[in-house]
Structures are given as C-alpha cells and as structure tokens.
Design a protein around this motif. Structure first.
Motif, PDB file in Angstrom:
ATOM      1  N   HIS A 160       0.823  -1.217   0.000  1.00  0.00           N
ATOM      2  CA  HIS A 160       0.000   0.000   0.000  1.00  0.00           C
ATOM      3  C   HIS A 160       0.855   1.265   0.000  1.00  0.00           C
ATOM      4  O   HIS A 160       0.385   2.344  -0.378  1.00  0.00           O
ATOM      5  CB  HIS A 160      -0.923  -0.022   1.225  1.00  0.00           C
ATOM      6  CG  HIS A 160      -1.848   1.137   1.318  1.00  0.00           C
ATOM      7  ND1 HIS A 160      -2.762   1.454   0.322  1.00  0.00           N
ATOM      8  CD2 HIS A 160      -2.016   2.079   2.286  1.00  0.00           C
ATOM      9  CE1 HIS A 160      -3.436   2.529   0.681  1.00  0.00           C
ATOM     10  NE2 HIS A 160      -3.009   2.934   1.859  1.00  0.00           N
ATOM     11  N   GLN A 219      -1.419   2.099  -4.100  1.00  0.00           N
ATOM     12  CA  GLN A 219      -2.241   2.709  -3.057  1.00  0.00           C
ATOM     13  C   GLN A 219      -3.709   2.427  -3.320  1.00  0.00           C
ATOM     14  O   GLN A 219      -4.126   2.349  -4.472  1.00  0.00           O
ATOM     15  CB  GLN A 219      -2.013   4.225  -2.991  1.00  0.00           C
ATOM     16  CG  GLN A 219      -0.695   4.586  -2.339  1.00  0.00           C
ATOM     17  CD  GLN A 219       0.320   5.042  -3.355  1.00  0.00           C
ATOM     18  OE1 GLN A 219       0.090   4.917  -4.548  1.00  0.00           O
ATOM     19  NE2 GLN A 219       1.441   5.557  -2.894  1.00  0.00           N
ATOM     20  N   THR A 262      -0.728   2.480   7.356  1.00  0.00           N
ATOM     21  CA  THR A 262       0.545   2.710   6.672  1.00  0.00           C
ATOM     22  C   THR A 262       1.704   2.335   7.595  1.00  0.00           C
ATOM     23  O   THR A 262       1.854   2.912   8.683  1.00  0.00           O
ATOM     24  CB  THR A 262       0.682   4.181   6.251  1.00  0.00           C
ATOM     25  OG1 THR A 262      -0.422   4.524   5.412  1.00  0.00           O
ATOM     26  CG2 THR A 262       1.981   4.405   5.501  1.00  0.00           C
TER      27      THR A 262
END
Length: 756
Positions: free
Chosen positions: A336, A342, A558
């Motif tokens: 990601h 993403q 993240t």
C-alpha cells in the motif's frame, strides 16, 4: 616423596625459533619492541656496532611505519593492479553470468520500481550510481547471459567493482604492515592479491563480490589499526576514536553488501571480547574505566554498523517508491506504500450484494482469481488461481446461497442491506465470466492427493447453480480495534475461512505454482486437512450499491520505516533459505580450499570466462592454514608437557597475528557447511583473503632470521611463479582466444570443467 615428584629439565628453546632471545625470569615476557630481528640488527650495526638502539620511537597512527620509499613502491603496485583489473574491461560486450541479476536491479533502481533480492542494497546502490553517472535510462532488461548490450554504460558499471578490486591491493599492503610484518612480506601479499585470477574475474563484472571483499579487507585494516592504537596505551584519544569509528563504519558497509559480512563482524567481535577480557583481568583498570572501554566498543562496533545498515535500507525505500515485480513478496500493508498500489478507502461493512476482492492471508500469493481458461485435466472447468496483481478478474459478488437460484441480474440496490455473519451460506459469483466458485470430488491438477479437491469456476447461461457452489463462512479472527469484525465480515479487519458445504473441505492455497497453462499463478484447492494459516482469507476492497458515501470506510494502516525494514529482513531470509535448487556450477565448501571446480561465466566462439583461482596463490594459502593448525596444535602439546614456548615474545607475536587471521578464515568458511542453499566458489573469496594474509604472516615468521636480501629473493621467486600462473590462466579471466592444446594442458585438476 620421590615417587610423587619427577625432575624436569630446563625448558628447551621454542621450536621454529632458533636464534630467538631466550625468555627472562620475569612473570611477563619481554615486550616485542625490545627484540631485534635481522633487519634491526643490521640497522643498529650501521649506526654503532656497540650500541643497541631502542625501538621505542614515537608511535605512528595505527602502528603504520611506512617510509617514503614504500609509498612509491605501493604506488607502482597499484599501477600494476589498475592494468591487470581494467585490461579489456569492455570485453565481452554482452551480459556475463550474474550481471543478469545485478544489472537488472540497477535498472529497477533507476526506474524506481520495487524489487526483492536476498542481498542488502549497498553494493547494488554503488553499481546503480555508476550506471546513473553513465547515463543509463534503465530500459535494458539484462534478461539473458550473452545478450548484447545496447545503450547501456556497462563499462562504467563494471568500473565500480573493478576500482574496488584495485583498491583491495593497497589495503592488503597496509594491513600486512599494520600487522607488524616487513615490507617484503607486504609486497608479497599485495602482489598475490593483484594476480589472483579469481579475484580479478569477479572484479571485472557487474557483481557484488568485489565490494564485499573490499569492505571485508577495509574492516580488517581498520580493526588492526585500532588494536595497534589501543596497545599504545592511550585510550580515548581522538586517533583512538577515529580508528574505532572507522572500523564500525566499515563493518556496516560489509554487512550492507552481503550478509556474509556478519562473519566479518563475528571476527572483530571475538577479537573485541578478547580485548575486554584482558582489560577485565588487569587490576590497574578500574570498573569505571572498564565500562568506558565496553561502551565505546558497543557504540562503535554494534550501534554504528546497525545504523549504517539501516540507513542503506532507508535509501533503498526512498528510491523504490513505485510498484514493481517484488510487490508479491511483501504484505498488503507494505504494498500500500508503493506508487500504483495505493488503495482508496473502502467500505467496511460487507453484505449480500457486495462486490469484493478477496486476498489470501498467509502466502502473499495474491487475490482469489479466475480467468476464461480451463484446466487441461480433471473437470476441464475454468481455472481458479491466486494472482498477485490487481485485476478485474479478482472481483466477486457475494450472494446468499440459501436463496438458491440467484441470478447475476439481481439489482441489490432494491434489496435491504444484510450483513454477512459467521455460519452463513454464501456463493461467490465471478463477475467477469459469470461463473460461480465451485468445488467437487475431483483431484486438483498439481496437488493430486486424496484430501484435496479441485476448485473451479462453473456455470453457464440459464444455470442457477448447485450445492457444490455453496460455502459456509467461518470467522477466525477479528481486529481488536473493531469488535464487530469478530461477529460479521468487515473489510480488512476479519480473517475468515470458507468451508465447502458438501465435502467439508476448506478453500486453500499454498506456495505451489501452476505450469504455463496456468500462467504460473498459485494453485488454489479445497483441502480437508488444511493448515489454518493457508486457509485464511480477508476482503481487501468492497463496494455495495446500498452503502452511502458517509458509510464507515477502512484502509490499510501505513507501516513506518521499522515495520517495513523488519518485514523485508524476514522476506530476504526466507527467500535466501529457499534457494536450494541445484545449479550446473554450484559446489560445496569442502571443495573450495582445494580449488576443485570453478564457474562458467560466459562462453562464445572458443572464448570463455571461467571463474578459477590462481592455483599457486590458492594452494599456498590453503597450505598456510594447515601449517598454522599443525604448528599451533604442536605448541599446545608442548605447553601441556611443561615447555614455555609462549614465554618467547616472537612466538607470542606471531601466534597472535596468525591466530587472528586463522580465526577470520575459519569464521568466513565453516558457516557455509551449515547452509543448505546453493553455494558457489565465489563464496570462499572472503576466507581466501584471510588465508592469503595468513600465508604472509607465516612467511614473515619463517624468514624473520634471514638476511633481507635472501628474504626478498625468496619472495621474488614466489611472486614470479604467481605471475606466470596468472598469465597462463588469464584467457579464462579476460575471455581471450586460446588454442585447444593450451586449454587441455591447463586442466591441472581433472574436475576443472572449462572447455575450448
């Protein structure tokens, strides 16, 4: 009394040390600085035959006593090394051996595409820097050995390892001098390294071993320099700190090239423990002073290398910011963070009518996938696989199996939203091909065992499905931050299993790839004995026509640098351990010291590049290891019998010198016996370097009582023989033409499999 006592004669002179001064009656032997060998006796006689000069001269930095004449000599040796390493560097003008890999990695860096390799990034970053300076655009694919280079600054890229190969020569000379050996010995060692065919061959191509060996040698040099500075008795001076810090930086560099650098760290580490142990036994060293010594070494030899190593990976991550062919090795969270991977926020609630993509939890093989291609055997129905990239063929529609014949035309926007909870029966409709996820009592095409069934996509126009399309949802684990995720399916938060209604098997995948007919994608089966982790799935993306824009959404967390760093270390370790397939030119460690076999790098038109060492240098270094082991064992036996050989300072000096180098050889060689992965001759090169230094130490001891002229003559003979051997085998290093008769006559060992 007489029966319990046996008189012993006075200790005999130390073996191999005739002409050495006898030990004094002091508790500790006289320091080596007060012993004069043939060189010092000659210098003293020139000054005053009646005067024995003291060697307690001002201590040079790192113990390096290099005269201006030696610097000139060293410059000449470096000039020879440049000529040897750079000769015909542009030949061949095609891909050689592992340039296939490391050239490709440079291309990935330049295109900022993420990749995974088993080696840390420093050496590859240096090669990439050379390629970037040369104007490489990253478009050449380095696909095959022998592929002609086009628009690639390959000479510039080869120049980087070649330059480090040249730099290895002066580092060798300075290391031997720092070990308190004579200039003649240092010259011998430097020229042995200069004309070692294997080191030459490795340093002339886009490979990682030349940077590895250079930083191994540099670490050794800095450590020897620090040890000399430490013996000076002035700890914590600026020079003392400089040598220690440089050692830590060099250790960080060597382990950032290859994990083999850990063996160099172990060599320095054991030597450090010995230093600290001696300090601990010195009653003049207070506990506070001992802790200062300990902390200084911990910071410079542990913290500095770790920080350097991690900084290289920070650069690695900063460059490789976009999606590439290494994505599939990493977790979804890691992916990601890459450009092109993403994911937009997606709906958290999953219900009947949700259009989802489903990912496998354990193998990182990718998404549950189907495409309009059938199995060549079994049911001949449409294939189900795991596919590592995002694709519309990964999209599935969840429908309620208890409603039986639900068709693909149902408009779920007119149906109340009903969440999917544990125990519900569902069907998965493949949206692109309008077939259903299906399993039956047919063996899969690859894993043909009784407890595994084939999984396929089945259905046709007008067919409302059957019970073989039905799966039961079993929620395995939810996210602690989301209590609802353990009760019903929630995107990214719920790990679940799918149990087939009729056969009781679980939807399953493992690291088994289908052949070309399955596009080498990962196999999916239905397994009655499924390993838990390999039967876990989760929903990654989710849309539903009844969910508004304000409905709860989720996304991947993240990961920070440390999460990415440790994940990549794990991937590198597991990938490295998985390299167990045999290679045509692999070899085992037992054959390396004997130089039983080389590696074919490149061959074309009766020209060949074949990695083989200089037999003279190689076998002399191996003999040095054996000699040291035999003599050391003999001295231990003599000590056990009461002889005081280790009271002779020259014996102590060379025992410490050769012992350190033998330790380096051992730690860079024997760990390979524990490895089951592919191994090649070039894995021996760091150990070879220590063996060459060990030979030089033994040569220095044996010739210590000889006149300098005689010592130089002996060294000259050895150098001439090494140069002749280098020249004889040089066509294999440079890929030069040679005759069939010379090729045949060069097979000194029958297992050498180079050819004309």
């Amino acid at each position: 009394m007489s029966g319990n006592f046996r008189a012993r004669k006075a200790p005999a002179p130390a073996p191999f040390a005739s002409g050495l001064p006898q030990p004094s009656s002091q508790r500790f032997p006289t320091r080596p600085q007060d012993i004069l060998d043939a060189d010092q006796r000659r210098d003293a006689a020139r000054l005053d035959p009646k005067h024995v000069p003291s060697r307690r001269a001002p201590h040079p930095s790192g113990g390096l006593r290099i005269t201006s004449g030696e610097w000139k000599l060293l410059f000449g040796v470096c000039f020879v090394a440049v000529a040897v390493r750079l000769f015909r560097l542009s030949k061949p003008n095609s891909v050689v051996f592992d340039e296939v890999h490391f050239g490709k990695f440079a291309s990935k860096y330049i295109k900022t595409q993420y990749y995974v390799d088993v080696h840390p990034p420093l050496a590859k970053l240096l090669i990439t820097l050379a390629a970037f300076i040369g104007g490489f655009d990253g478009q050449f694919d380095f696909k095959d050995i022998g592929k002609i280079y086009e628009s690639v600054p390959y000479v510039m890229m080869r120049l980087l390892p070649a330059t480090l190969g040249v730099a290895l020569v002066p580092v060798t000379y300075l290391t031997i001098r720092a070990l308190d050996c004579r200039a003649t010995t240092a010259l011998l060692g430097a020229l042995f390294v200069t004309f070692e065919n294997g080191l030459i061959t490795q340093s002339r191509h886009i490979l990682l071993d030349s940077p590895l060996i250079f930083f191994t040698a540099l670490s050794t040099f800095f450590w020897v320099g620090f040890s000399n500075e430490n013996d000076k008795g002035e700890p914590f001076s600026e020079v003392w700190w400089a040598w220690l810090t440089l050692t830590g930086l060099a250790l960080g560099a060597v382990v950032s090239c290859k994990w083999v650098g850990l063996f160099t760290i172990a060599t320095v580490g054991i030597s450090t423990i010995k230093q600290l142990w001696i300090l601990l036994g010195d009653i003049r060293v207070s506990p506070k002073l001992f802790m200062r010594h300990f902390m200084a070494r911990a910071i410079c030899l542990i913290a500095v290398p770790i920080a350097f190593y991690m900084f290289m990976f920070e650069i690695h991550f900063l460059i490789l910011q976009n999606s590439g062919d290494g994505d599939g090795f990493m977790s979804s969270e890691f992916q990601h963070t890459l450009g092109g991977r993403q994911m937009a926020d997606t709906y958290a609630d999953i219900g009947f009518g949700s259009e989802v993509s489903i990912r496998h939890w354990n193998t990182q093989g990718g998404y549950l996938h189907s495409h309009p291609h059938n199995y060549p055997g079994g049911s001949n129905q449409q294939q189900i696989t795991l596919y590592p990239h995002r694709d519309t063929n990964n999209n599935w529609l969840i429908v309620n199996a208890t409603e039986g014949g639900t068709s693909f035309s149902v408009d779920f926007s007119n149906v109340p939203f009903e969440p999917v909870t544990a125990g519900m029966h569902i069907r998965l409709h493949h949206i692109m091909t309008e077939k259903r996820l299906h399993s039956h009592d047919v063996r899969p095409p690859i894993s043909e065992v009784d407890f595994q069934n084939e999984v396929s996509a089945y259905g046709f126009s007008g067919f409302m499905g059957d019970a073989n399309d039905d799966w039961i949802v079993e929620i395995d684990e939810g996210d602690k931050r989301d209590r609802e995720s353990s009760k019903r399916l929630r995107t990214l938060r719920t790990k679940f299993r799918l149990r087939h209604l009729l056969t009781g098997c679980y939807l399953f995948s493992h690291k088994v790839k289908l052949p070309e007919w399955g596009f080498e994608q990962q196999e999916v089966t239905c397994n009655r004995n499924a390993v838990r982790d390999n039967s876990l799935w989760y929903v990654e993306t989710n849309t539903h026509p009844n969910l508004s824009e304000n409905a709860p959404k989720v996304n991947y967390k993240t990961p920070g640098f440390f999460s990415k760093f440790f994940e990549l270390q794990h991937v590198m370790w597991t990938t490295n351990a998985g390299l167990t397939d045999r290679h045509t030119f692999d070899s085992r460690p037992s054959s390396w010291p004997r130089l039983s076999r080389g590696i074919n790098f490149w061959v074309k038109d009766h020209r060949q590049i074949y990695l083989i060492g200089n037999p003279v240098v190689w076998w002399l270094s191996t003999a040095a290891v054996l000699i040291y082991g035999i003599v050391r064992g003999f001295l231990i036996l003599r000590t056990k019998r009461g002889y005081q050989d280790f009271n002779h300072t020259v014996v102590v000096k060379y025992d410490q010198l050769c012992g350190f180098l033998a330790l380096g050889w051992f730690l860079h060689y024997f760990p390979f016996y524990l490895m089951q992965r592919q191994l090649f001759l070039h894995h021996y090169f760091p150990a070879l370097y220590f063996a060459i230094l060990l030979f030089c130490g033994i040569f220095d001891l044996i010739t210590s009582t000889l006149r300098p002229r005689i010592r130089f003559q002996i060294a000259t003979v050895l150098i001439v023989v090494a140069i002749w051997t280098f020249a004889h085998f040089s066509p294999l290093a440079y890929g030069s033409p040679w005759t069939k008769s010379k090729c045949v006559s060069s097979k000194w060992v029958k297992t050498w499999d180079f050819a004309w």
